[in-house]
Design an enzyme around this catalytic site. Structure first.
Site, short mmCIF file in Angstrom:
data_model
loop_
_atom_site.label_atom_id
_atom_site.label_comp_id
_atom_site.label_asym_id
_atom_site.label_seq_id
_atom_site.Cartn_x
_atom_site.Cartn_y
_atom_site.Cartn_z
N TYR A 1 -13.20 7.11 0.81
CA TYR A 1 -12.60 7.89 -0.27
C TYR A 1 -13.49 7.96 -1.51
O TYR A 1 -13.27 8.77 -2.40
CB TYR A 1 -11.23 7.32 -0.67
CG TYR A 1 -10.18 7.44 0.43
CD1 TYR A 1 -10.34 8.31 1.50
CD2 TYR A 1 -9.03 6.67 0.38
CE1 TYR A 1 -9.39 8.40 2.50
CE2 TYR A 1 -8.06 6.77 1.38
CZ TYR A 1 -8.26 7.64 2.44
OH TYR A 1 -7.31 7.73 3.42
N LYS B 1 -13.49 -0.54 12.84
CA LYS B 1 -13.93 0.09 14.08
C LYS B 1 -15.39 -0.29 14.29
O LYS B 1 -16.32 0.54 14.24
CB LYS B 1 -13.77 1.63 13.98
CG LYS B 1 -12.33 2.10 14.00
CD LYS B 1 -11.74 2.14 15.39
CE LYS B 1 -12.35 3.25 16.22
NZ LYS B 1 -11.84 3.18 17.63
N ASP C 1 -7.58 1.12 15.68
CA ASP C 1 -6.70 1.94 16.53
C ASP C 1 -5.80 1.06 17.38
O ASP C 1 -4.61 1.35 17.59
CB ASP C 1 -7.51 2.93 17.39
CG ASP C 1 -8.66 2.28 18.13
OD1 ASP C 1 -9.05 1.16 17.76
OD2 ASP C 1 -9.17 2.89 19.09
N ASP D 1 -4.91 2.72 4.44
CA ASP D 1 -4.00 3.80 4.04
C ASP D 1 -3.04 4.11 5.19
O ASP D 1 -1.82 4.18 5.02
CB ASP D 1 -4.87 5.04 3.70
CG ASP D 1 -4.10 6.11 2.98
OD1 ASP D 1 -2.90 5.94 2.76
OD2 ASP D 1 -4.70 7.16 2.65
N ASP E 1 1.02 2.57 5.76
CA ASP E 1 2.13 3.52 5.87
C ASP E 1 2.91 3.28 7.16
O ASP E 1 4.14 3.30 7.17
CB ASP E 1 1.62 4.97 5.87
CG ASP E 1 1.63 5.56 4.47
OD1 ASP E 1 1.72 4.78 3.50
OD2 ASP E 1 1.54 6.79 4.34
#
Ligand code: NAD
Length: 381
Positions: free
Chosen positions: A144, A195, A228, A252, A256
């Site tokens: 970001y 990852k 993942d 993020d 959530d």
């Protein structure tokens, strides 16, 4: 302010912000009235409210007040009224400026399932009963913020969108330290998620977390997991997690997802922490509910104030090291739910009568008083 008082700056923001924050202010008053602490509050504008007053979503003078406060409690920002304002002056830009200017690099989001709200989750009760996860998301680095970034026109007529995912060792270290320190206060387990199989920044993340673990935190049980897989495991068996440590992008998404396991947006608090402020001796920190400004119910005395009240509990725990005050607030919220009090967003099939924002505040204050009374009573016996 007296020498031993602590200052809390309250930024109510927009929409339901002022309604929910008012109920948290009542809890602050209760803490003062019962001599549990000596808190001095002040207020400032952020978001659309600040734009309307100053033409910017966070004015310089408000930002200075933020740097001077011992802790900040926020409501929420945003609303359709400001939809057509330029991008960098929109309400949400005020929040981003606050986080960036105060270098709030660690975002803490607990995902806690209250027994009495178990039916609000879309998962089976057995999977989520007793769930208590803390997600720690790096908040000021990664994709970001990485450079280069942008959209460019290519010679072949195509357009190219670019973002850069990058982390330095010091950025990884400081967030990992928070993760390990928090785990020490909990069950001593950390899952670090990235990852590393396909991203160099993820490989570095894994190597640096491992190095810090070996050097300073070998008492903590560290598990590395691909992000993942973590997303999948959160749905399959969420109770395997205690602290999840992860970067900005994966944090993020995973936070959530984890918060939705609890099923109720109006119940979720958060903390964003930075480094110690040399002027005040406290860490720089903003506490706020996870939800937004809920324009659809703003001004109707319908909003659930519990996420904000639980954010205040986090403020006591992490900024003021007052775990006992945090505990009593969290217990009061849990008891209020056990007693069947529900705002409209958390109504369940057995409970068709909702109460207002103010009535929920009343119920929390009443419960705090009962708990405090019984605690004092038992101490005197
Ligand atoms: P939202 O979280 O405001 O609302 C989503 C839904 O949840 C709505 O139906 C709302 O009524 C309900 N809801 C949210 N909080 C509630 C509460 N405490 N009690 C009862 N019901 C509640 O998300 P949105 O509608 O996508 O966004 C509205 C505005 O909020 C937008 O401008 C958005 O940018 C902003 N926003 C701000 C923050 C923040 O301040 N940190 C976070 C998310 C969204």
């Amino acid at each position: 302010m007296t020498n031993n008082s602590k200052s809390i700056l309250i930024l109510a923001g927009d929409g339901i912000g002022s309604e929910i924050v008012q109920q948290a202010e009542r809890v602050i008053d209760w803490v003062n009235e019962n001599n549990l602490d000596n808190l001095v509050t002040s207020t400032g504008l952020i978001g659309g409210a600040s734009y309307d007053e100053y033409g910017v979503p966070l004015a310089d003078e408000t930002l200075s007040k933020c740097h001077e406060a011992d802790a900040i409690l926020m409501g929420s920002v945003g609303g359709t009224k400001w939809d057509n304002v330029e991008y960098d002056k929109r309400p949400e830009a005020g929040l981003l400026r606050l986080r960036k200017d105060m270098e709030l690099f660690a975002n803490l989001r607990p995902a806690l399932v209250f027994d009495s709200l178990i039916d609000a989750s879309s998962l089976k009760p057995d999977i989520i009963r007793g769930l208590d996860i803390l997600i720690i998301r790096e908040l000021t680095g990664g994709v970001y913020f990485g450079e280069p970034r942008g959209i460019e026109n290519l010679e072949n007529g195509e357009r190219l969108g670019v973002n850069t995912h990058s982390y330095t060792t010091s950025e990884i270290h400081r967030i990992s330290k928070i993760g390990f320190d928090m785990a020490r206060k909990r069950s001593g387990r950390v899952h670090s998620c990235e990852k590393a199989n396909v991203m160099e920044a993820g490989k570095l993340w894994r190597e640096e977390v491992t190095a810090l673990h070996m050097a300073e935190y070998s008492d903590i049980e560290l598990t590395h997991m691909y992000a993942d897989n973590c997303a999948m495991q959160l749905l399959r068996d969420p109770k395997q997690f205690d602290v999840i440590l992860t970067d900005n992008l994966f944090g993020d998404i995973l936070s959530d997802e984890a918060s939705m396991l609890t099923g109720s947006l109006g119940m979720l608090p958060s903390a964003s922490l930075g480094v110690e402020n040399p002027k005040t001796g406290y860490i720089k920190a903003v506490y706020e509910p996870v939800h937004g400004s809920a324009p659809d119910i703003a001004g109707q005395n319908k909003a659930n104030p519990l996420a904000t009240i639980l954010s205040l509990a986090m403020l006591f725990r992490y900024s003021f090291n007052s775990g006992d005050i945090a505990d009593i607030i969290e217990q009061a919220v849990s008891n209020v739910l056990k007693n069947g009090y529900r705002t409209a967003d958390i109504l369940d099939k057995d409970n068709l009568n909702s109460i207002s924002t103010t009535e929920m505040g009343n119920a929390v204050i009443k419960e705090l008083t009962i708990l405090h009374g019984s605690h004092n009573g038992s101490c005197n016996e």
